[in-house]
Design a protein around this motif. Structure first.
Motif, short mmCIF file in Angstrom:
data_model
loop_
_atom_site.label_atom_id
_atom_site.label_comp_id
_atom_site.label_asym_id
_atom_site.label_seq_id
_atom_site.Cartn_x
_atom_site.Cartn_y
_atom_site.Cartn_z
N MET A 1 0.80 -1.23 -0.02
CA MET A 1 -0.19 -0.08 -0.03
C MET A 1 0.89 1.14 0.01
N PRO A 2 0.45 2.47 -1.06
CA PRO A 2 1.19 3.39 -1.01
C PRO A 2 1.20 4.34 0.54
N CYS A 3 2.20 5.05 0.90
CA CYS A 3 2.18 5.95 1.82
C CYS A 3 0.82 6.80 1.91
N LYS A 4 0.28 7.09 2.90
CA LYS A 4 -0.88 7.92 2.81
C LYS A 4 -0.56 9.24 3.52
N LEU A 5 -0.77 10.52 2.98
CA LEU A 5 -0.29 11.79 3.46
C LEU A 5 -1.46 12.33 3.70
N VAL A 6 -1.67 13.22 4.96
CA VAL A 6 -2.62 14.17 5.06
C VAL A 6 -1.72 15.66 5.37
N ILE A 7 -2.14 16.61 4.54
CA ILE A 7 -1.37 17.87 4.29
C ILE A 7 -2.15 18.94 5.04
N LEU A 8 -1.66 19.46 6.09
CA LEU A 8 -2.26 20.76 6.88
C LEU A 8 -1.84 22.02 6.30
N ILE A 9 -2.66 22.82 6.00
CA ILE A 9 -2.23 24.30 5.57
C ILE A 9 -3.37 25.49 6.15
N SER A 10 -2.99 26.68 5.87
CA SER A 10 -3.40 27.80 6.49
C SER A 10 -3.68 28.83 5.30
N GLY A 11 -2.89 28.79 4.28
CA GLY A 11 -3.00 29.54 3.31
C GLY A 11 -3.13 29.18 1.89
N SER A 12 -2.31 29.80 1.09
CA SER A 12 -2.42 29.32 -0.43
C SER A 12 -1.72 28.11 -0.91
N GLY A 13 -0.93 27.72 -0.16
CA GLY A 13 -0.78 26.27 -0.22
C GLY A 13 0.23 25.96 -1.64
N SER A 14 1.42 26.88 -1.59
CA SER A 14 2.40 26.81 -2.49
C SER A 14 3.22 25.37 -2.41
N ASN A 15 3.62 25.05 -1.17
CA ASN A 15 4.27 23.79 -0.67
C ASN A 15 3.27 22.54 -0.99
N LEU A 16 2.02 22.85 -0.61
CA LEU A 16 1.03 21.60 -1.05
C LEU A 16 1.16 21.65 -2.54
N GLN A 17 1.08 22.49 -3.41
CA GLN A 17 1.16 22.16 -4.89
C GLN A 17 2.66 21.59 -5.23
N GLY A 189 10.26 4.20 3.63
CA GLY A 189 10.80 3.60 4.85
C GLY A 189 12.19 3.94 5.13
N ARG A 190 12.73 4.63 4.25
CA ARG A 190 14.28 5.25 4.82
C ARG A 190 14.37 6.14 5.85
N LEU A 191 13.30 6.82 6.11
CA LEU A 191 13.45 8.15 6.93
C LEU A 191 12.63 7.65 8.25
N THR A 192 13.23 7.86 9.62
CA THR A 192 12.52 7.48 10.87
C THR A 192 13.14 8.27 11.80
N LEU A 193 12.35 8.40 13.02
CA LEU A 193 12.69 9.08 14.38
C LEU A 193 13.01 8.27 15.07
N ASN A 194 14.29 8.17 15.57
CA ASN A 194 14.72 7.16 16.62
C ASN A 194 14.93 8.09 17.99
N GLY A 195 14.02 8.08 18.84
CA GLY A 195 14.31 8.76 20.13
C GLY A 195 14.22 10.24 19.78
N ASN A 196 15.17 10.99 19.74
CA ASN A 196 15.26 12.34 19.42
C ASN A 196 16.18 12.70 18.39
N GLN A 197 16.32 11.57 17.77
CA GLN A 197 17.39 11.68 16.42
C GLN A 197 16.65 11.26 15.04
N ALA A 198 16.97 12.07 13.83
CA ALA A 198 16.29 11.73 12.63
C ALA A 198 17.40 10.85 12.26
N GLU A 199 16.91 9.79 11.33
CA GLU A 199 17.91 8.71 10.72
C GLU A 199 17.37 8.48 9.37
#
Length: 218
Positions: A1-17, A189-199
């Protein structure tokens, strides 16, 4: 199954685009399940609708306090069962309980070279400080405002005569490149948070995140 994203915005959404474009072009192996805004008039809602993406509004002005808003927003996000929550210009400070609920699966992008200039007015602060470089940082969201472990960072030059607006536009171009890339790493599946460290690929990332110099503006 593909990764499912929910995107939160407040404005015009240029990063959303940028996320919509990356998904459509096959550069982001993920489905954008929904776009949620705290502002009913946010322009990004129309971008999402035009792309056939479900939208929802959780208007913060309709709640007596932050906790009630956070609870409603959390429940709305959870109704879409996302693997990853992306804050893309979402202009509300989220409470600790909310952040803990999504810990390790919520990303933000901040328009400075963190740990420099958390909070607002980042571009003017960089200019006023006489910095020669500015940029943007993708990071995991934790309880500390703009203080979560950095993932990816892009740098741009601060030019003579720059205004905050000119610098912001230069930084935004880089945001559109690095933010979908960080989400791609997560989706793969390459990016994770381990404790307080991004890996990345089980290797700890540097304290300022991966230096994405190859997209530095001229």
């Amino acid at each position: 199954m593909p990764c499912k994203l929910v995107i939160l915005i407040s404005g015009s959404g240029s990063n959303l685009q940028a996320f919509i474009d990356a998904a459509e072009q096959g550069e982001l192996p993920a489905d954008i399940a929904a776009v949620i805004s705290n502002r009913p008039a946010a322009g990004g809602l129309e971008r999402a609708a035009q792309a056939g993406i479900a939208t929802a509004v959780v208007d913060h002005t309709g709640f007596a306090n932050r906790d009630d808003f956070d609870a409603a927003l959390r429940d709305t996000i959870d109704s879409f069962a996302p693997d990853l929550v992306v804050l893309a210009g979402f202009m509300r400070i989220l409470g600790a309980d909310f952040v803990r609920h999504f810990r390790g699966r919520m990303l933000n992008i901040h328009p400075s070279l963190l740990p420099k200039y958390p909070g607002l007015h980042t571009h003017q602060r960089a200019i006023d400080a006489g910095d020669t470089e500015a940029g943007a940082t993708v990071h995991f969201v934790t309880e500390e405002l703009d203080g979560g472990p950095p993932i990816l960072q892009a740098q741009v030059p601060v030019k003579a005569g720059d205004t905050a607006e000119l610098l912001a536009a230069r930084v935004l171009e880089q945001e559109h490149r690095i933010y979908p890339l960080a989400a791609r790493w997560f989706a793969e599946g390459r990016l994770t948070l381990n404790g307080n460290q991004a890996e990345l690929d089980d290797n700890a990332l540097p304290p300022t995140g991966f230096p994405f110099h190859c997209v530095t503006a001229d």
